[in-house]
Write a protein that holds these residues in place. Structure first.
Motif, PDB file in Angstrom:
ATOM      1  N   VAL A   1       8.849 -30.598  39.867  1.00 28.93           N
ATOM      2  CA  VAL A   1       8.341 -29.388  39.223  1.00 28.93           C
ATOM      3  C   VAL A   1       8.753 -29.359  37.754  1.00 28.93           C
ATOM      4  CG1 VAL A   1       8.567 -26.877  39.122  1.00 28.93           C
ATOM      5  CG2 VAL A   1       8.206 -28.003  41.323  1.00 28.93           C
ATOM      6  N   HIS A   2      10.014 -29.671  37.478  1.00 26.53           N
ATOM      7  CA  HIS A   2      10.490 -29.686  36.090  1.00 26.53           C
ATOM      8  C   HIS A   2       9.720 -30.696  35.246  1.00 26.53           C
ATOM      9  CE1 HIS A   2      14.763 -27.997  37.149  1.00 26.53           C
ATOM     10  NE2 HIS A   2      13.793 -27.111  37.311  1.00 26.53           N
ATOM     11  N   GLU A   3       9.524 -31.890  35.794  1.00 29.57           N
ATOM     12  CA  GLU A   3       8.813 -32.937  35.051  1.00 29.57           C
ATOM     13  C   GLU A   3       7.371 -32.510  34.775  1.00 29.57           C
ATOM     14  OE1 GLU A   3       6.228 -36.141  34.179  1.00 29.57           O
ATOM     15  OE2 GLU A   3       6.204 -35.109  36.122  1.00 29.57           O
ATOM     16  N   HIS A   4       6.731 -31.897  35.762  1.00 29.94           N
ATOM     17  CA  HIS A   4       5.349 -31.455  35.595  1.00 29.94           C
ATOM     18  C   HIS A   4       5.260 -30.358  34.534  1.00 29.94           C
ATOM     19  CE1 HIS A   4       1.238 -30.338  36.587  1.00 29.94           C
ATOM     20  NE2 HIS A   4       1.638 -29.083  36.714  1.00 29.94           N
ATOM     21  N   GLU A   5       6.189 -29.413  34.570  1.00 31.56           N
ATOM     22  CA  GLU A   5       6.166 -28.331  33.590  1.00 31.56           C
ATOM     23  C   GLU A   5       6.405 -28.852  32.173  1.00 31.56           C
ATOM     24  OE1 GLU A   5       8.896 -25.333  34.845  1.00 31.56           O
ATOM     25  OE2 GLU A   5       7.551 -24.564  36.386  1.00 31.56           O
TER      26      GLU A   5
ATOM     27  N   THR B   1      20.781 -44.349  33.826  1.00 35.28           N
ATOM     28  CA  THR B   1      21.319 -43.055  34.232  1.00 35.28           C
ATOM     29  C   THR B   1      20.390 -42.332  35.165  1.00 35.28           C
ATOM     30  OG1 THR B   1      20.329 -41.951  32.351  1.00 35.28           O
ATOM     31  CG2 THR B   1      22.575 -42.755  32.072  1.00 35.28           C
ATOM     32  N   ALA B   2      20.942 -41.405  35.897  1.00 34.98           N
ATOM     33  CA  ALA B   2      20.144 -40.522  36.711  1.00 34.98           C
ATOM     34  C   ALA B   2      20.179 -39.154  36.089  1.00 34.98           C
ATOM     35  CB  ALA B   2      20.750 -40.447  38.105  1.00 34.98           C
ATOM     36  N   LEU B   3      19.150 -38.568  35.916  1.00 34.80           N
ATOM     37  CA  LEU B   3      19.233 -37.278  35.294  1.00 34.80           C
ATOM     38  C   LEU B   3      18.521 -36.219  36.131  1.00 34.80           C
ATOM     39  CD1 LEU B   3      18.657 -38.836  31.987  1.00 34.80           C
ATOM     40  CD2 LEU B   3      20.593 -37.996  32.752  1.00 34.80           C
ATOM     41  N   ALA B   4      19.278 -34.961  36.481  1.00 32.33           N
ATOM     42  CA  ALA B   4      19.369 -33.776  36.993  1.00 32.33           C
ATOM     43  C   ALA B   4      18.737 -33.032  37.902  1.00 32.33           C
ATOM     44  CB  ALA B   4      19.794 -33.623  36.870  1.00 32.33           C
ATOM     45  N   LEU B   5      18.122 -32.116  38.691  1.00 34.33           N
ATOM     46  CA  LEU B   5      18.487 -31.748  40.026  1.00 34.33           C
ATOM     47  C   LEU B   5      17.716 -30.534  40.509  1.00 34.33           C
ATOM     48  CD1 LEU B   5      22.175 -32.216  39.291  1.00 34.33           C
ATOM     49  CD2 LEU B   5      21.031 -33.309  41.145  1.00 34.33           C
TER      50      LEU B   5
ATOM     51  N   ALA C   1      13.758 -37.636  30.923  1.00 38.87           N
ATOM     52  CA  ALA C   1      14.957 -37.544  31.747  1.00 38.87           C
ATOM     53  C   ALA C   1      14.610 -37.259  33.197  1.00 38.87           C
ATOM     54  CB  ALA C   1      15.883 -36.455  31.201  1.00 38.87           C
ATOM     55  N   HIS C   2      13.653 -36.380  33.410  1.00 36.86           N
ATOM     56  CA  HIS C   2      13.286 -36.059  34.786  1.00 36.86           C
ATOM     57  C   HIS C   2      12.527 -37.199  35.464  1.00 36.86           C
ATOM     58  CE1 HIS C   2      14.571 -31.992  33.767  1.00 36.86           C
ATOM     59  NE2 HIS C   2      14.658 -31.809  35.067  1.00 36.86           N
ATOM     60  N   GLU C   3      11.780 -37.964  34.717  1.00 36.38           N
ATOM     61  CA  GLU C   3      11.136 -39.138  35.303  1.00 36.38           C
ATOM     62  C   GLU C   3      12.193 -40.119  35.822  1.00 36.38           C
ATOM     63  OE1 GLU C   3       8.558 -40.639  32.283  1.00 36.38           O
ATOM     64  OE2 GLU C   3       6.988 -39.158  32.677  1.00 36.38           O
ATOM     65  N   SER C   4      13.242 -40.313  35.049  1.00 33.49           N
ATOM     66  CA  SER C   4      14.329 -41.193  35.487  1.00 33.49           C
ATOM     67  C   SER C   4      15.049 -40.610  36.690  1.00 33.49           C
ATOM     68  CB  SER C   4      15.331 -41.409  34.345  1.00 33.49           C
ATOM     69  OG  SER C   4      14.766 -42.194  33.325  1.00 33.49           O
ATOM     70  N   ASP C   5      15.273 -39.303  36.669  1.00 31.49           N
ATOM     71  CA  ASP C   5      15.919 -38.643  37.799  1.00 31.49           C
ATOM     72  C   ASP C   5      15.120 -38.824  39.079  1.00 31.49           C
ATOM     73  OD1 ASP C   5      18.039 -37.726  36.372  1.00 31.49           O
ATOM     74  OD2 ASP C   5      17.390 -35.646  36.288  1.00 31.49           O
ATOM     75  N   ILE C   6      13.835 -38.605  38.978  1.00 30.85           N
ATOM     76  CA  ILE C   6      12.978 -38.715  40.155  1.00 30.85           C
ATOM     77  C   ILE C   6      13.087 -40.103  40.769  1.00 30.85           C
ATOM     78  CG2 ILE C   6      10.563 -38.801  40.920  1.00 30.85           C
ATOM     79  CD1 ILE C   6      10.078 -36.497  38.832  1.00 30.85           C
ATOM     80  N   ALA C   7      13.063 -41.128  39.929  1.00 33.10           N
ATOM     81  CA  ALA C   7      13.166 -42.503  40.432  1.00 33.10           C
ATOM     82  C   ALA C   7      14.496 -42.728  41.149  1.00 33.10           C
ATOM     83  CB  ALA C   7      13.011 -43.491  39.282  1.00 33.10           C
ATOM     84  N   LEU C   8      15.578 -42.245  40.565  1.00 34.16           N
ATOM     85  CA  LEU C   8      16.894 -42.427  41.166  1.00 34.16           C
ATOM     86  C   LEU C   8      17.041 -41.630  42.456  1.00 34.16           C
ATOM     87  CD1 LEU C   8      19.814 -43.591  40.897  1.00 34.16           C
ATOM     88  CD2 LEU C   8      20.398 -41.390  39.879  1.00 34.16           C
ATOM     89  N   PHE C   9      16.674 -40.356  42.415  1.00 25.20           N
ATOM     90  CA  PHE C   9      16.826 -39.514  43.596  1.00 25.20           C
ATOM     91  C   PHE C   9      15.951 -39.987  44.747  1.00 25.20           C
ATOM     92  CE2 PHE C   9      19.233 -36.903  40.865  1.00 25.20           C
ATOM     93  CZ  PHE C   9      19.853 -35.899  41.606  1.00 25.20           C
ATOM     94  N   ASP C  10      14.818 -40.586  44.428  1.00 27.10           N
ATOM     95  CA  ASP C  10      13.957 -41.131  45.475  1.00 27.10           C
ATOM     96  C   ASP C  10      14.666 -42.267  46.211  1.00 27.10           C
ATOM     97  OD1 ASP C  10      11.290 -41.194  46.780  1.00 27.10           O
ATOM     98  OD2 ASP C  10      11.238 -43.208  45.932  1.00 27.10           O
ATOM     99  N   VAL C  11      15.331 -43.135  45.454  1.00 28.60           N
ATOM    100  CA  VAL C  11      16.089 -44.226  46.069  1.00 28.60           C
ATOM    101  C   VAL C  11      17.188 -43.672  46.969  1.00 28.60           C
ATOM    102  CG1 VAL C  11      17.726 -46.103  45.592  1.00 28.60           C
ATOM    103  CG2 VAL C  11      15.619 -45.919  44.255  1.00 28.60           C
ATOM    104  N   VAL C  12      17.965 -42.727  46.441  1.00 27.83           N
ATOM    105  CA  VAL C  12      19.088 -42.169  47.194  1.00 27.83           C
ATOM    106  C   VAL C  12      18.604 -41.397  48.412  1.00 27.83           C
ATOM    107  CG1 VAL C  12      21.048 -40.575  47.055  1.00 27.83           C
ATOM    108  CG2 VAL C  12      20.549 -42.121  45.152  1.00 27.83           C
ATOM    109  N   SER C  13      17.481 -40.712  48.298  1.00 26.36           N
ATOM    110  CA  SER C  13      16.956 -39.933  49.419  1.00 26.36           C
ATOM    111  C   SER C  13      16.570 -40.811  50.596  1.00 26.36           C
ATOM    112  CB  SER C  13      15.738 -39.111  48.975  1.00 26.36           C
ATOM    113  OG  SER C  13      14.598 -39.931  48.799  1.00 26.36           O
ATOM    114  N   ASN C  14      16.294 -42.063  50.332  1.00 27.67           N
ATOM    115  CA  ASN C  14      15.917 -42.995  51.392  1.00 27.67           C
ATOM    116  C   ASN C  14      17.066 -43.889  51.854  1.00 27.67           C
ATOM    117  OD1 ASN C  14      12.847 -42.948  51.963  1.00 27.67           O
ATOM    118  ND2 ASN C  14      12.961 -42.804  49.745  1.00 27.67           N
ATOM    119  N   ALA C  15      18.041 -44.147  50.989  1.00 27.84           N
ATOM    120  CA  ALA C  15      19.017 -45.192  51.305  1.00 27.84           C
ATOM    121  C   ALA C  15      20.476 -44.760  51.303  1.00 27.84           C
ATOM    122  CB  ALA C  15      18.841 -46.356  50.318  1.00 27.84           C
ATOM    123  N   ALA C  16      20.793 -43.543  50.947  1.00 26.87           N
ATOM    124  CA  ALA C  16      22.200 -43.129  50.911  1.00 26.87           C
ATOM    125  C   ALA C  16      22.811 -43.194  52.304  1.00 26.87           C
ATOM    126  CB  ALA C  16      22.328 -41.721  50.349  1.00 26.87           C
TER     127      ALA C  16
END
Length: 221
Positions: free
Chosen positions: A207-211, A9-13, A174-189
């Motif tokens: 920022v969310h993951e760090h906090e 899953t990709a999680l949130a934004l 959840a945010h670690e998973s999101d970051i991985a997914l969004f990184d892929v999409v940010s480069n390849a969408a």
């Protein structure tokens, strides 16, 4: 505890909503303004049809004509923009539900502050995703994906410090998973608006993951 939460899953934004834009650490040069994000070109619309969430689930190695063409490689699976939009929407809804639950269940002021931030950011994220999906003739889910619902159900049974520990732990994952997914999409969408959305969302996810990580160290020892 840093570990990948959902393998599928990709999680949130949500970059730029109530906080500064932080370096996303990407090499992408797609514009990151809200006006740019809101622009959907007609060439990327699925002419005359409205797609459902069922279209988001495509087998590895296949392609979809929903929300752009072609696949992107995320971990061990191939995903489409439809997959991404569906998972991101479900993740947003999960973050909002869990944030509201934390506001009710936690007695810790710092966790409540963090939870309110997530509710605000992910609520706006849901609104933005709806706008993007509408311009692409794609229907977002109105219910959580099973794995997201499972976590909401799990945390709904907890109270007090037990809830606090589990909430922060799972939000970080959840945010670690999101970051991985969004990184892929940010480069390849393949669709520019989807790519721009992922690019400008990455800073907020970081920022969310760090906090969450800092809260875990400070409060949940």
């Amino acid at each position: 505890m840093k570990k990948i939460f959902y393998g599928v899953t990709a999680l949130a934004l949500m970059a730029g909503w109530g906080c500064s834009r932080v370096d996303a650490n990407t090499s992408n040069s797609v514009p990151t303004t809200d006006a740019y994000e809101a622009t959907v070109t007609s060439s990327n619309s699925a002419a005359g049809t409205t797609r459902t969430t069922a279209d988001a689930y495509v087998a590895p190695g296949t392609t979809s004509n929903v929300a752009g063409t072609g696949t992107m490689r995320y971990g061990t699976r191939d995903i489409t923009e439809a997959t991404f939009l569906t998972e991101a929407a479900s993740s947003n809804m999960m973050e909002v539900q869990l944030g509201k639950l934390a506001l009710e269940r936690s007695a810790n002021s710092e966790i409540k502050r963090f939870a309110q931030t997530l509710v605000d950011h992910h609520t706006k994220g849901s609104q933005e995703l709806t706008s993007i999906a509408s311009g692409m003739n794609f229907t977002l889910p109105t219910a959580l994906l099973p794995e997201h619902q499972k976590l909401v159900d799990e945390l709904s049974k907890l109270t007090g410090s037990e809830f606090d520990r589990k909430y922060i732990d799972k939000i970080e994952d959840a945010h670690e998973s999101d970051i991985a997914l969004f990184d892929v999409v940010s480069n390849a969408a393949p669709t520019t608006t989807v790519k721009a959305f992922a690019i400008r969302t990455l800073p907020m996810l970081r920022v969310h993951e760090h906090e969450a990580d800092e809260l875990e160290k400070k409060i949940l020892k």
